[in-house]
Design a protein around this motif. Structure first.
Motif, mmCIF file in Angstrom:
data_model
loop_
_atom_site.group_PDB
_atom_site.id
_atom_site.type_symbol
_atom_site.label_atom_id
_atom_site.label_comp_id
_atom_site.label_asym_id
_atom_site.label_seq_id
_atom_site.Cartn_x
_atom_site.Cartn_y
_atom_site.Cartn_z
ATOM 1 N N HIS D 81 0.834 -1.207 0.000
ATOM 2 C CA HIS D 81 0.000 0.000 0.000
ATOM 3 C C HIS D 81 0.869 1.258 0.000
ATOM 4 C CE1 HIS D 81 -2.978 -2.777 2.266
ATOM 5 N NE2 HIS D 81 -3.367 -2.709 1.010
ATOM 6 N N PHE D 82 1.907 1.246 0.852
ATOM 7 C CA PHE D 82 2.753 2.443 0.952
ATOM 8 C C PHE D 82 3.514 2.681 -0.350
ATOM 9 C CE2 PHE D 82 2.447 1.174 5.533
ATOM 10 C CZ PHE D 82 1.670 2.248 5.915
ATOM 11 N N GLU D 83 3.780 1.591 -1.084
ATOM 12 C CA GLU D 83 4.440 1.744 -2.376
ATOM 13 C C GLU D 83 3.475 2.368 -3.384
ATOM 14 O OE1 GLU D 83 6.709 -1.576 -4.717
ATOM 15 O OE2 GLU D 83 7.084 -1.742 -2.547
ATOM 16 N N LYS D 84 2.245 1.875 -3.381
ATOM 17 C CA LYS D 84 1.274 2.359 -4.367
ATOM 18 C C LYS D 84 0.809 3.795 -4.043
ATOM 19 C CE LYS D 84 -2.915 1.129 -6.863
ATOM 20 N NZ LYS D 84 -4.154 0.348 -6.831
ATOM 21 N N TYR D 85 0.724 4.096 -2.761
ATOM 22 C CA TYR D 85 0.273 5.430 -2.337
ATOM 23 C C TYR D 85 1.391 6.096 -1.529
ATOM 24 C CZ TYR D 85 -4.228 3.331 -3.481
ATOM 25 O OH TYR D 85 -5.252 2.693 -4.117
ATOM 26 N N PRO D 86 2.397 6.644 -2.208
ATOM 27 C CA PRO D 86 3.558 7.170 -1.466
ATOM 28 C C PRO D 86 3.192 8.338 -0.551
ATOM 29 C CG PRO D 86 3.737 7.654 -3.829
ATOM 30 C CD PRO D 86 2.560 6.749 -3.667
ATOM 31 N N GLN D 87 2.021 8.929 -0.752
ATOM 32 C CA GLN D 87 1.644 10.057 0.106
ATOM 33 C C GLN D 87 1.052 9.596 1.449
ATOM 34 O OE1 GLN D 87 -0.155 8.716 -2.297
ATOM 35 N NE2 GLN D 87 -2.236 9.583 -2.465
ATOM 36 N N LEU D 88 0.851 8.284 1.600
ATOM 37 C CA LEU D 88 0.127 7.784 2.782
ATOM 38 C C LEU D 88 0.795 8.145 4.112
ATOM 39 C CD1 LEU D 88 -1.381 4.196 2.328
ATOM 40 C CD2 LEU D 88 -2.488 6.224 3.264
ATOM 41 N N HIS D 89 2.117 7.949 4.195
ATOM 42 C CA HIS D 89 2.802 8.251 5.456
ATOM 43 C C HIS D 89 2.555 9.707 5.864
ATOM 44 C CE1 HIS D 89 4.748 4.459 5.905
ATOM 45 N NE2 HIS D 89 5.579 4.591 4.892
ATOM 46 N N THR D 90 2.796 10.610 4.921
ATOM 47 C CA THR D 90 2.622 12.034 5.230
ATOM 48 C C THR D 90 1.168 12.357 5.577
ATOM 49 O OG1 THR D 90 4.441 12.559 3.736
ATOM 50 C CG2 THR D 90 2.983 14.375 4.331
ATOM 51 N N ALA D 124 -9.611 7.725 3.934
ATOM 52 C CA ALA D 124 -10.705 6.774 3.733
ATOM 53 C C ALA D 124 -10.841 6.406 2.258
ATOM 54 C CB ALA D 124 -12.017 7.353 4.256
ATOM 55 N N GLU D 125 -10.636 7.392 1.400
ATOM 56 C CA GLU D 125 -10.732 7.147 -0.038
ATOM 57 C C GLU D 125 -9.711 6.080 -0.446
ATOM 58 O OE1 GLU D 125 -11.005 9.997 -4.009
ATOM 59 O OE2 GLU D 125 -11.261 10.822 -1.978
ATOM 60 N N ILE D 126 -8.486 6.254 0.001
ATOM 61 C CA ILE D 126 -7.441 5.265 -0.303
ATOM 62 C C ILE D 126 -7.790 3.922 0.334
ATOM 63 C CG2 ILE D 126 -5.028 4.669 0.132
ATOM 64 C CD1 ILE D 126 -4.396 7.690 -0.082
ATOM 65 N N PHE D 127 -8.243 3.970 1.583
ATOM 66 C CA PHE D 127 -8.623 2.736 2.283
ATOM 67 C C PHE D 127 -9.630 1.928 1.459
ATOM 68 C CE2 PHE D 127 -11.615 0.475 5.040
ATOM 69 C CZ PHE D 127 -10.771 -0.295 5.812
ATOM 70 N N TRP D 128 -10.693 2.590 0.991
ATOM 71 C CA TRP D 128 -11.728 1.842 0.263
ATOM 72 C C TRP D 128 -11.242 1.376 -1.099
ATOM 73 C CZ3 TRP D 128 -15.107 -0.272 3.145
ATOM 74 C CH2 TRP D 128 -15.534 0.363 4.313
ATOM 75 N N GLU D 129 -10.301 2.136 -1.684
ATOM 76 C CA GLU D 129 -9.687 1.654 -2.927
ATOM 77 C C GLU D 129 -8.930 0.348 -2.694
ATOM 78 O OE1 GLU D 129 -8.716 5.832 -5.311
ATOM 79 O OE2 GLU D 129 -7.143 4.323 -5.075
ATOM 80 N N THR D 130 -8.187 0.305 -1.593
ATOM 81 C CA THR D 130 -7.404 -0.913 -1.336
ATOM 82 C C THR D 130 -8.310 -2.099 -1.005
ATOM 83 O OG1 THR D 130 -7.172 -0.451 1.029
ATOM 84 C CG2 THR D 130 -5.467 0.441 -0.421
ATOM 85 N N LYS D 131 -9.481 -1.819 -0.446
ATOM 86 C CA LYS D 131 -10.420 -2.914 -0.153
ATOM 87 C C LYS D 131 -10.990 -3.512 -1.440
ATOM 88 C CE LYS D 131 -11.728 -3.673 3.586
ATOM 89 N NZ LYS D 131 -11.166 -4.514 4.651
#
Lengths: 133, 133, 133, 133, 133, 133
Positions: D81-90, D124-131
């Protein structure tokens, strides 16, 4: 001659239905007395930091009153009790609402604390009746 | 005729020294009775999940016993009490150690629970003496 | 096309009656789903440490289910609701009893988790009706 | 006809990776809405005790926002997930910082609450995408 | 001659940015050492109740490790730190994941505890560098 | 050259007596430093909300100081320690009383925080002596 209420309380309140163990409305009452004492102290003080702490401690103690009452309502009382004492649900609901100091009564109202104690005493009266049954 | 120990307890235990509010060794005793009841139930059961829950609940209740005793020791008792009752420090230290089920006694030992209750009763006896003073 | 249930939920559940703020039966439901998932995982495993953790986590999640339901019952629902939905008290009492896994059903019973979810859905249905009113 | 968002949410959010169980960004959002509501109520009131309680409750709710976000960040999201969404940590770091009301924005700033909600919605948007993936 | 590491630690770790106050990675490390010690004790014991308690205590201590690390990550570290130490996000994410004992490593793996301690030491090294800056 | 107090602390404080695990007076000291820092910040500020939060955070941190000290007193120290250091009971009682900000000193008194730190240092000195023994 020593006065020793604990031993007697213990004899009466022994109750062992894991996961609930031992019930005693005294737990809610002690916290509610604390709420009342905190209100009195706060109303006597003019130190704003003291009052802040009083509001904070009152909040914590009220939460504990609610918690102890909820546990009694859910874990101790069983359907036959609710049949025999149809007022029990409302009693608990009103008592926990009072503990939450909801409504328009304000958060430093000594009378609200007295009403809370009276409700807890009503609950305790029923509680001890069911223990004798 | 209704038996009603709460009202009386309340009269005696009223104590209002913010931030401490109201003290009552009954809080520790109720949790310690719960510990004892949990041990008895666990030793009667052969269901491993039930026993796991018993160990877990016992752990939580013991923590509460310790907490209520620590609060009494730190917040209620004052230097003159420790002077008049020189055994108080050791009593509290032993009681909280017992509550922690430290030592070699094992965690499901009914006798440890009885010793804990006896210690709490010793503390409560002193507590009620100081309230009368 | 993104599915995004949160924003909609938020619109509906906004409720601002300090000290209670925002209510949503989803809080209880999420924890109850967790209880159900933990039971399934535990029953699939033969590792005793894993099962111990499952029992422990299930206990914590069940406590949260109870807490969220108690808050709804005490802080959100008001006397007119209880008049309009006379089954509400019993519904909450049964739901929190189920959350406590009391009774003879045992602690790793998947059906108990389903019954709990069904009760929470009944409560949620009433909750959302009252929000529309 | 009854609106019933819970059942649908439940279907989507089911996730069972003990010890984490079921994840749902709604938990953080509900608490953040509560923060926003408390700020609005506090700014409308001139009662200092009410405001003290508001600050206290806001503090507790913000802690819960942080906790729910931290759990998502540590327990739900995995390296891919962190690779696909590099903005997640920030995103998580900024959201939890906002929840902590750090910085110079002050503690009763309605805009900070809106920013927090916006950050949670991004997560949440990213969360539901990963689901869905 | 007395060894006294506390006083020195105190001098270095003083930090006063309300609401965060004082930060010190020692808080996470102490709990992580406790996790390691509990694992060792549990693996040496054949008493199932002891092991249950070990699993329970390990769970609580791991939660504390996670909490202390999350607080550092959110409250202490600021954007310039993340720029200077681009590995920080991943480091914290991996450390808290290890603390949660997620993955396939099992819950009583001494090596996982050592990896956790090593991660915390990496974080602490960066932390103390930023304090000197 | 990197300063790195943690690794050394860890070596010294390793202690494994389940259920207590690892003890370190640094836990109490870190929280007490936080109390001191919060008092300083509060006394520098004229924002009433900030002060409310300061009082609240100080209250939580003081509770943690008390808790960490109580744990040391009950779980780490054993009868031979109390025999060798007869002042220990009084030291802990005074330190936890100071942490509770009891007495007439008021809740925002920087000197009370310094006295608390000094008491903790006295306890820590004895603690490290017993570790060397």
């Amino acid at each position: 001659m020593l006065r020793f209420p604990l031993a007697r309380t213990a004899t009466v309140s022994a109750h062992c239905d894991l996961p609930c163990g031992v019930y005693d409305p005294a737990q809610a009452r002690i916290e509610a007395e604390s709420v009342k004492a905190v209100i009195a102290k706060a109303n006597d003080s003019s130190d704003p930091d003291f009052r802040t702490r009083a509001v904070l401690i009152k909040e914590q103690r009220s939460e504990l009153v609610k918690h102890h009452l909820w546990v009694l309502w859910t874990d101790y009382f069983k359907p036959p009790h609710f049949e025999k004492y149809p007022q029990l649900h409302t009693l608990f609901n009103e008592a926990t609402k009072l503990a939450g100091a909801t409504g328009t009564k304000g958060t430093m109202d000594a009378e609200a604390a007295d009403s809370l104690l009276a409700k807890i005493d009503e609950i305790a009266e029923i509680f001890w009746e069911t223990k004798k049954a």
